[in-house]
Design an enzyme around this catalytic site. Structure first.
Site, PDB file in Angstrom:
ATOM      1  N   GLN A  85      -9.915  -4.303   7.207  1.00 19.62           N
ATOM      2  CA  GLN A  85      -9.102  -4.309   8.213  1.00 19.62           C
ATOM      3  C   GLN A  85      -9.452  -3.169   8.957  1.00 19.62           C
ATOM      4  O   GLN A  85      -8.926  -2.193   9.732  1.00 19.62           O
ATOM      5  CB  GLN A  85      -7.280  -3.935   7.852  1.00 19.62           C
ATOM      6  CG  GLN A  85      -6.737  -4.995   7.160  1.00 19.62           C
ATOM      7  CD  GLN A  85      -5.315  -4.826   6.979  1.00 19.62           C
ATOM      8  OE1 GLN A  85      -4.675  -4.800   7.713  1.00 19.62           O
ATOM      9  NE2 GLN A  85      -5.183  -4.503   5.653  1.00 19.62           N
ATOM     10  N   ARG A 129      -0.757 -10.848  10.273  1.00 22.94           N
ATOM     11  CA  ARG A 129       0.213 -10.493  10.854  1.00 22.94           C
ATOM     12  C   ARG A 129       1.562 -11.522  10.577  1.00 22.94           C
ATOM     13  O   ARG A 129       2.751 -10.998  10.446  1.00 22.94           O
ATOM     14  CB  ARG A 129       0.516 -10.095  12.341  1.00 22.94           C
ATOM     15  CG  ARG A 129      -0.777  -8.807  12.714  1.00 22.94           C
ATOM     16  CD  ARG A 129      -0.865  -7.754  11.861  1.00 22.94           C
ATOM     17  NE  ARG A 129      -1.525  -7.697  10.707  1.00 22.94           N
ATOM     18  CZ  ARG A 129      -1.446  -6.921   9.730  1.00 22.94           C
ATOM     19  NH1 ARG A 129      -0.550  -6.076   9.625  1.00 22.94           N
ATOM     20  NH2 ARG A 129      -2.511  -7.027   8.862  1.00 22.94           N
ATOM     21  N   ASP A 149      -4.903   8.025   3.037  1.00 26.46           N
ATOM     22  CA  ASP A 149      -4.616   6.722   3.189  1.00 26.46           C
ATOM     23  C   ASP A 149      -5.351   6.130   4.559  1.00 26.46           C
ATOM     24  O   ASP A 149      -6.025   6.924   5.382  1.00 26.46           O
ATOM     25  CB  ASP A 149      -3.125   6.778   3.806  1.00 26.46           C
ATOM     26  CG  ASP A 149      -2.409   5.509   3.997  1.00 26.46           C
ATOM     27  OD1 ASP A 149      -2.889   4.577   3.540  1.00 26.46           O
ATOM     28  OD2 ASP A 149      -1.276   5.199   4.742  1.00 26.46           O
ATOM     29  N   GLU A 150      -5.481   4.970   4.567  1.00 31.91           N
ATOM     30  CA  GLU A 150      -6.098   4.283   5.746  1.00 31.91           C
ATOM     31  C   GLU A 150      -7.757   4.746   5.671  1.00 31.91           C
ATOM     32  O   GLU A 150      -8.279   5.194   6.928  1.00 31.91           O
ATOM     33  CB  GLU A 150      -5.606   4.361   7.021  1.00 31.91           C
ATOM     34  CG  GLU A 150      -4.186   3.798   7.094  1.00 31.91           C
ATOM     35  CD  GLU A 150      -3.960   2.254   7.135  1.00 31.91           C
ATOM     36  OE1 GLU A 150      -4.914   1.755   7.055  1.00 31.91           O
ATOM     37  OE2 GLU A 150      -2.837   1.721   7.462  1.00 31.91           O
ATOM     38  N   LYS A 193       0.759  -1.149   0.006  1.00 30.71           N
ATOM     39  CA  LYS A 193      -0.142   0.069   0.156  1.00 30.71           C
ATOM     40  C   LYS A 193       0.840   1.357   0.143  1.00 30.71           C
ATOM     41  O   LYS A 193       0.590   2.334  -0.843  1.00 30.71           O
ATOM     42  CB  LYS A 193      -1.017  -0.082   1.023  1.00 30.71           C
ATOM     43  CG  LYS A 193      -1.665   1.380   1.457  1.00 30.71           C
ATOM     44  CD  LYS A 193      -2.546   1.191   2.875  1.00 30.71           C
ATOM     45  CE  LYS A 193      -1.784   0.961   4.174  1.00 30.71           C
ATOM     46  NZ  LYS A 193      -1.049   2.207   4.472  1.00 30.71           N
ATOM     47  N   THR A 194       2.031   1.311   0.850  1.00 27.74           N
ATOM     48  CA  THR A 194       2.737   2.619   1.043  1.00 27.74           C
ATOM     49  C   THR A 194       3.299   2.807  -0.402  1.00 27.74           C
ATOM     50  O   THR A 194       3.452   4.081  -0.579  1.00 27.74           O
ATOM     51  CB  THR A 194       3.517   2.587   2.188  1.00 27.74           C
ATOM     52  OG1 THR A 194       2.806   2.144   3.354  1.00 27.74           O
ATOM     53  CG2 THR A 194       4.256   3.550   2.442  1.00 27.74           C
TER      54      THR A 194
END
Length: 662
Positions: free
Chosen positions: A245, A603, A214-215, A28-29
């Site tokens: 998420q 994770r 973002d997010e 994503k980043t």
């Protein structure tokens, strides 16, 4: 640019609304930063680009990556910040329209409590009825929902909410009179500014040609409306996030924002990032199967780039064996020298669960850091109960005595304590030893003298009881006799706070029970010695802690955004995950618990282990548990009759029927 086809598509879609559904571990980043660089490469002036995220860490990382990509081609960079930093800049320019000075102050928690205390005093509310901290809890909840003081009274239901609503108006007036705002006001005032003053909204929106968020799944109502206000003109809005998420509903985040993006922006393009570079095919198989049970979601299936060993489910007799088994496995893996301590994470649903793992990690001399909450033994209610136990062992423990001499309130106020301390200093004796002389001190009321006698009698009685009764009986008795549960109800009006704090008290009883079973000659002295060895490091900064070579012990909420080679998700039981509050609420609350479970599973990079205890101590007694419904979903056993029953109250199955591979 070393991008996969979906990433490339997202990076090169430079105009119009764009929703990038970025699954866990899908880069994503990289997509966000490459897209900013591509905009600049296509001659968009950097200063006309605004990128917004939620944490300073994320904003700083984004700034560094963009700077590395664009190099020295431009002196000015894009505006990259958190939502709150963005709102501060907007308010500095325009807040005078709302009657605040341009150089407004931003009050911290201490300042807020001072204002709240004054507001409560003005409406003549006794602190026992509503504390400053309680008022701030209500005010923050209302502000996150964009509810202003004049609206709060109409939606208040309980007596405490009505008191808080009355105080809210005084609190807000006091802030404004001081030319100050609190943290929640930064969003609320910006939203109000845009709503009441269209010219201001247009002026701020005209500063940018492109907006990236973002997010996006974590936005609350105010943030959602601020984004719409800033992007509605140019419509070059790119939001990146993952509805699977979305785990912060309890603090105002609304997953519906990302789910209805296409409704808000009909011409929007949707790009799905589904290639996961983090986890193995086997781990993602479980993750995909689990999250598919949430029906209100954007369809996506994560695909792995590598394979590994199958995930496992371990069923242990109780929470003590659960902690021992997990820690022993970590110790064995460390002994092979193929892993470092930082490669392991133990993920819990609640703040109470880490207690037994802290004890075992200490015992095994394995370094660890506790994230996502203070150490179990640093919590106020735990320290209060332990102070009573320390006083039973040693009444001359001055720190413990002064901590709980009037907790819960028993009429030994500050004046009485000061007189006792003065006498103790004059005579060179402990406060406990001068308490029998209280009647000779003068200036003390009859009620305070009686309270001193009752307090000494209580401690003396339990000193005698500790020599004959079991340790759990001693702890249960003292907590009951001081009325500590009623005290928690009085201090914390929020039922969730009450339950969480009472659960911590229950966990102290459980810890005593565990110790009593383990020790050959259990004593209070021995238990308190064990506790003293269970203190954690004082470092509070999450990033610096994660840089240490230590096992990460944290809540599932704190784990979001992190990854570890080996993950243990513990306490996979109904009532823990999903949490009993969500089970009672059902519906969307269960969906959020499932997303939380999904976050935990994703994770893990190479090895995933889920554990459950077949019995768990509740108020000092071992009680049978039910396997989490998510275990049935994750292993493809949704046709199991026990899974169907897990959504209702039922008798506990002996174990997972057709148990998945260990």
């Amino acid at each position: 640019m070393d991008l996969n086809p979906a990433q490339y598509d997202a990076v090169n879609t430079l105009a119009g609304p764009l929703l990038v559904l970025a699954g866990a571990g899908t880069g994503k980043t990289r997509v966000v930063t490459y897209r900013i660089a591509e905009l600049i490469r296509n001659r968009v002036r950097p200063g006309r680009i605004l990128a917004v995220t939620f944490t300073n860490k994320a904003a700083n990382e984004m700034q560094q990556r963009v700077a590395a990509l664009i190099g020295k081609r431009t002196k000015a960079g894009p505006e990259i910040s958190t939502f709150h930093s963005l709102c501060v800049r907007i308010l500095r320019r325009h807040i005078r329209h709302l009657g605040y000075p341009t150089a407004f102050a931003i009050y911290d928690r201490g300042d807020q409590e001072s204002v709240a205390r004054t507001a409560l005093r003005e409406i003549r509310v006794a602190e026992g009825m509503l504390r400053p901290g309680d008022l701030l809890h209500f005010v923050s909840r209302w502000k996150m929902a964009s509810i202003h003081p004049h609206q709060a009274a109409s939606i208040a239901e309980t007596d405490k909410e009505h008191l808080a609503a009355a105080a809210y108006r005084r609190y807000q007036n006091a802030l404004k009179a001081a030319g100050a705002v609190d943290f929640d006001d930064l969003l609320l005032c910006t939203e109000e500014l845009f709503r009441r003053f269209p010219d201001t909204r247009h002026a701020e929106a005209d500063r940018f040609d492109h907006l990236l968020v973002d997010e996006y799944q974590d936005t609350n109502g105010s943030q959602y409306r601020i984004v719409k206000a800033l992007a509605s003109g140019h419509r070059n809005l790119c939001v990146v996030g993952d509805d699977d998420q979305s785990i912060y509903g309890w603090r105002g985040a609304e997953v519906t924002h990302i789910l209805r993006f296409k409704n808000d922006w009909p011409e929007a393009k949707i790009v799905r990032l589904e290639v996961n570079y983090r986890s193995t095919r086997e781990i993602l198989g479980w993750a995909n199967r689990l999250i598919a049970f949430n029906k209100l979601r954007h369809g996506k299936v994560l695909r792995a780039t590598c394979s590994g060993e199958p995930p496992r489910i371990l069923q242990l007799p109780d929470e003590v064996e659960e902690a021992k088994t997990v820690v022993n496995e970590i110790a064995a893996r460390l002994a092979t020298k193929k892993r470092q301590a930082r490669d392991f994470a133990i993920l819990c649903r609640t703040n109470e669960q880490p207690r037994s793992f802290e004890m075992e990690l200490r015992r095994a001399k394995i370094p660890y850091v506790l994230l996502g909450g203070m150490s179990f033994y640093d919590r106020k209610e735990v320290r209060d109960v332990l102070a009573y136990l320390k006083l039973i062992v040693n009444p001359r423990d001055e720190v413990s005595l002064l901590r709980i001499i009037n907790v819960p309130a028993r009429g030994i106020g500050q004046i009485t304590v000061r007189r006792l301390l003065e006498e103790a200093v004059d005579l060179g004796k402990p406060v406990w030893d001068v308490m029998p002389r209280a009647r000779s001190l003068g200036g003390l009321t009859v009620s305070s003298l009686e309270a001193i006698d009752q307090f000494r009698g209580l401690i003396g009685e339990y000193r005698r009881l500790a020599r004959s009764a079991s340790l759990p009986e001693v702890v249960q008795g003292i907590v009951r006799d001081i009325g500590y549960q009623d005290e928690l109800s009085r201090l914390y009006p929020n039922p969730d706070d009450q339950q969480a704090r009472w659960a911590a008290v229950e966990e102290v009883v459980n810890a005593v029970g565990d110790y009593a079973q383990r020790a050959s000659k259990p004593t209070l002295v021995g238990f308190l010695r064990d506790v003293a060895l269970s203190g954690t490091d004082e470092e509070k900064d999450k990033e610096s802690q994660l840089n240490r070579d230590a096992v990460a012990l944290m809540t599932l909420h704190a784990a979001k955004g992190l990854e570890f080679p080996e993950v243990y998700m513990v306490g996979m039981e109904e009532g823990l995950l999903p949490h009993h509050r969500s089970v009672a609420a059902a519906g969307s609350a269960i969906d959020e618990e499932r997303r939380l479970c999904y976050v935990g599973v994703t994770r893990a990079q190479r090895r995933l282990t889920l554990t459950l205890a077949l019995t768990r101590r509740k108020w000092g007694k071992a009680r049978p548990t039910d396997p989490s419904r998510f275990l049935y979903e994750i292993t493809g056993q949704a046709d199991n009759p026990n899974y169907v029953a897990s959504k209702r109250k039922r008798k506990r199955p002996a174990s997972l029927k057709r148990s998945p591979p260990r």
